[in-house]
Design a protein around this motif. Structure first.
Motif, PDB file in Angstrom:
ATOM      1  N   GLU A 188       5.938  33.859  13.922  1.00  0.00           N
ATOM      2  CA  GLU A 188       6.953  33.563  15.049  1.00  0.00           C
ATOM      3  C   GLU A 188       7.374  34.679  15.974  1.00  0.00           C
ATOM      4  N   ALA A 189       7.299  36.175  15.332  1.00  0.00           N
ATOM      5  CA  ALA A 189       7.512  37.337  16.020  1.00  0.00           C
ATOM      6  C   ALA A 189       6.024  38.191  16.074  1.00  0.00           C
ATOM      7  N   PRO A 190       5.914  38.716  17.221  1.00  0.00           N
ATOM      8  CA  PRO A 190       4.581  39.388  17.305  1.00  0.00           C
ATOM      9  C   PRO A 190       4.446  40.613  16.453  1.00  0.00           C
ATOM     10  N   ASP A 191       3.290  41.308  16.033  1.00  0.00           N
ATOM     11  CA  ASP A 191       3.555  42.436  15.327  1.00  0.00           C
ATOM     12  C   ASP A 191       3.590  43.566  16.353  1.00  0.00           C
ATOM     13  N   PRO A 192       4.389  44.568  15.872  1.00  0.00           N
ATOM     14  CA  PRO A 192       4.527  45.860  16.976  1.00  0.00           C
ATOM     15  C   PRO A 192       3.459  46.542  17.187  1.00  0.00           C
ATOM     16  N   ARG A 193       2.598  46.670  16.311  1.00  0.00           N
ATOM     17  CA  ARG A 193       1.161  47.413  16.419  1.00  0.00           C
ATOM     18  C   ARG A 193       0.181  46.669  17.541  1.00  0.00           C
ATOM     19  N   PRO A 194      -0.194  47.261  18.672  1.00  0.00           N
ATOM     20  CA  PRO A 194      -1.028  46.603  19.646  1.00  0.00           C
ATOM     21  C   PRO A 194      -2.492  46.365  18.848  1.00  0.00           C
ATOM     22  N   GLY A 195      -3.077  45.019  18.931  1.00  0.00           N
ATOM     23  CA  GLY A 195      -4.172  44.356  18.422  1.00  0.00           C
ATOM     24  C   GLY A 195      -4.024  44.142  16.995  1.00  0.00           C
ATOM     25  N   VAL A 196      -2.888  43.747  16.509  1.00  0.00           N
ATOM     26  CA  VAL A 196      -2.646  43.389  15.066  1.00  0.00           C
ATOM     27  C   VAL A 196      -2.228  42.019  15.261  1.00  0.00           C
ATOM     28  N   ARG A 197      -3.065  41.071  14.512  1.00  0.00           N
ATOM     29  CA  ARG A 197      -2.703  39.516  14.512  1.00  0.00           C
ATOM     30  C   ARG A 197      -1.132  39.268  14.078  1.00  0.00           C
ATOM     31  N   PRO A 198      -0.728  38.122  14.433  1.00  0.00           N
ATOM     32  CA  PRO A 198       0.685  37.755  13.942  1.00  0.00           C
ATOM     33  C   PRO A 198       0.250  37.037  12.468  1.00  0.00           C
ATOM     34  N   GLY A 199       1.051  36.656  11.674  1.00  0.00           N
ATOM     35  CA  GLY A 199       0.906  35.793  10.734  1.00  0.00           C
ATOM     36  C   GLY A 199       0.703  36.724   9.140  1.00  0.00           C
ATOM     37  N   HIS A 200       0.220  36.013   8.200  1.00  0.00           N
ATOM     38  CA  HIS A 200       0.365  36.493   6.903  1.00  0.00           C
ATOM     39  C   HIS A 200      -1.182  35.969   6.140  1.00  0.00           C
ATOM     40  N   MET A 201      -1.387  36.657   4.978  1.00  0.00           N
ATOM     41  CA  MET A 201      -2.521  36.360   4.152  1.00  0.00           C
ATOM     42  C   MET A 201      -2.281  35.113   3.470  1.00  0.00           C
ATOM     43  N   PRO A 202      -3.111  34.168   3.771  1.00  0.00           N
ATOM     44  CA  PRO A 202      -3.194  32.969   2.994  1.00  0.00           C
ATOM     45  C   PRO A 202      -2.934  33.223   1.374  1.00  0.00           C
ATOM     46  N   GLY A 203      -1.803  32.511   0.847  1.00  0.00           N
ATOM     47  CA  GLY A 203      -1.672  32.705  -0.707  1.00  0.00           C
ATOM     48  C   GLY A 203      -0.473  33.539  -0.987  1.00  0.00           C
ATOM     49  N   ALA A 204      -0.246  34.687   0.355  1.00  0.00           N
ATOM     50  CA  ALA A 204       0.940  35.525   0.087  1.00  0.00           C
ATOM     51  C   ALA A 204       2.132  34.835  -0.059  1.00  0.00           C
ATOM     52  N   PHE A 205       3.362  35.485  -0.558  1.00  0.00           N
ATOM     53  CA  PHE A 205       4.523  34.908  -0.632  1.00  0.00           C
ATOM     54  C   PHE A 205       5.546  36.027   0.225  1.00  0.00           C
ATOM     55  N   CYS A 206       6.577  35.673   0.929  1.00  0.00           N
ATOM     56  CA  CYS A 206       7.542  36.378   1.628  1.00  0.00           C
ATOM     57  C   CYS A 206       8.657  36.723   0.878  1.00  0.00           C
ATOM     58  N   LEU A 207       8.651  38.265   0.844  1.00  0.00           N
ATOM     59  CA  LEU A 207      10.234  38.676   0.341  1.00  0.00           C
ATOM     60  C   LEU A 207      10.753  39.813   1.232  1.00  0.00           C
ATOM     61  N   PRO A 208      11.544  39.522   2.148  1.00  0.00           N
ATOM     62  CA  PRO A 208      11.794  40.727   3.086  1.00  0.00           C
ATOM     63  C   PRO A 208      12.757  41.650   2.249  1.00  0.00           C
ATOM     64  N   PHE A 209      12.309  42.980   2.739  1.00  0.00           N
ATOM     65  CA  PHE A 209      12.817  44.073   1.875  1.00  0.00           C
ATOM     66  C   PHE A 209      14.117  44.187   2.049  1.00  0.00           C
ATOM     67  N   GLY A 210      14.915  43.658   3.221  1.00  0.00           N
ATOM     68  CA  GLY A 210      16.393  43.716   3.485  1.00  0.00           C
ATOM     69  C   GLY A 210      17.163  42.586   2.522  1.00  0.00           C
ATOM     70  N   GLU A 211      16.460  41.815   2.013  1.00  0.00           N
ATOM     71  CA  GLU A 211      17.104  41.002   0.998  1.00  0.00           C
ATOM     72  C   GLU A 211      17.324  41.605  -0.305  1.00  0.00           C
ATOM     73  N   LEU A 212      16.706  42.717  -0.662  1.00  0.00           N
ATOM     74  CA  LEU A 212      16.960  43.339  -1.867  1.00  0.00           C
ATOM     75  C   LEU A 212      17.990  44.423  -1.749  1.00  0.00           C
ATOM     76  N   LEU A 213      18.555  44.633  -0.646  1.00  0.00           N
ATOM     77  CA  LEU A 213      19.419  45.686  -0.111  1.00  0.00           C
ATOM     78  C   LEU A 213      20.855  45.240   0.277  1.00  0.00           C
ATOM     79  N   GLU A 214      21.923  46.131  -0.127  1.00  0.00           N
ATOM     80  CA  GLU A 214      23.125  45.654   0.490  1.00  0.00           C
ATOM     81  C   GLU A 214      23.936  47.094   0.926  1.00  0.00           C
TER      82      GLU A 214
END
Length: 285
Positions: A188-214
């Motif tokens: 949904e959000a573009p990658d900040p690096r030019p030429g880098v596609r959006p999305g994820h690796m098929p089969g990967a799971f998302c765990l945003p690092f911020g959810e491990l912090l307070e």
């Protein structure tokens, strides 16, 4: 004086303050910021740092100079040379911090583990926690540290490349966790690096690092284990990825603290995977 031992891969400000003058201890500032932030970690370190801290520059100096990817892990020779120039020896206990709390310091922690140095920890809360506690600071140009002698010994179990990640994504004995935001993971959000596609690796799971912090600190170990439990079984090997191998190390550190021993970081991360037309990409969650 007795040999210094780290209590954990994560130490608090009270522990560091109590051992700050121990001859076995070296403190490293590994602050790094995304280019869009307009901040320079080394300049900020020169202006204000924990007393005695040396600057660990994994973005411009302690990196693979031949790689087009950002701040890739260098070979043993370059790592040994640069770390020795900081006055570090294999006997030293290292405590790494950054100016955001917990952001880039775990990258330096992982680099030392990947180079065979186990006596390394991250300062929980980093410089903000140190400032809040009113603990000793230095300003201005630091005195150069006498050269040390550090010998790196690369530990392949801590490091994953693209081929190994491709294999891991197809193997139930592995779990690949992506530390990027859910919006970048889904595309949904573009990658900040030019030429880098959006999305994820098929089969990967998302765990945003911020959810491990307070508030700039890692969650308690029991909470880290609770966050990881739905995504990672005790017997699985973990590969951590992110945008360029920095915040992946936060997930690696959290998993290590929660008791997972088989942890690797995909060094190229999405900068490599999303930038390669030969590697598969999936959109959505």
């Amino acid at each position: 004086m007795n040999r210094l031992e780290l209590p954990s891969a994560l130490v608090d400000c009270d522990w560091l303050a109590a051992h700050l003058t121990h001859p076995d201890l070296v403190v490293l500032d590994a602050s790094w910021h995304m280019p869009a932030a307009g901040r320079d970690g080394e300049q900020e370190w020169r202006r204000q740092r924990i007393t005695g801290a040396r600057f660990f520059d994994f973005d411009r100096r302690i990196k693979d100079p031949q790689s087009p990817l950002p701040h890739m892990l260098p070979d043993e020779s370059l790592f040994s040379r640069e770390v020795s120039a900081l006055g570090i020896e294999n006997r030293h206990c290292l405590v790494v911090y950054d100016s955001c709390g917990i952001f880039s310091a775990p990258r330096a922690w992982w680099m030392f583990r990947a180079m065979g140095h186990e006596r390394v920890a991250v300062l929980d809360g980093g410089l903000p926690a140190w400032l809040a506690a009113g603990l000793p600071l230095e300003q201005g140009e630091p005195a150069p540290a006498p050269a040390g002698r550090f010998v790196a010994r690369r530990q392949s179990t801590w490091i994953a490349d693209a081929g190994q990640v491709e294999t891991a994504l197809q193997d139930e004995g592995y779990r690949v966790l992506d530390a990027r935001s859910r919006e970048r993971f889904s595309g949904e959000a573009p990658d900040p690096r030019p030429g880098v596609r959006p999305g994820h690796m098929p089969g990967a799971f998302c765990l945003p690092f911020g959810e491990l912090l307070e508030q700039g600190r890692l969650l308690p170990r029991t909470e880290l284990a609770r966050k990881l439990a739905p995504l990672l079984a005790a017997e699985q090997r973990l590969v951590c990825s992110c945008g360029s191998g920095v915040t992946a190390a936060i997930v690696a550190l959290a998993a290590h603290l929660a008791g997972h021993e088989r942890v690797a970081v995909y060094d190229g991360s999405w900068a490599e995977w999303g930038g390669s037309s030969s590697l598969p990409v999936r959109l959505g969650q």
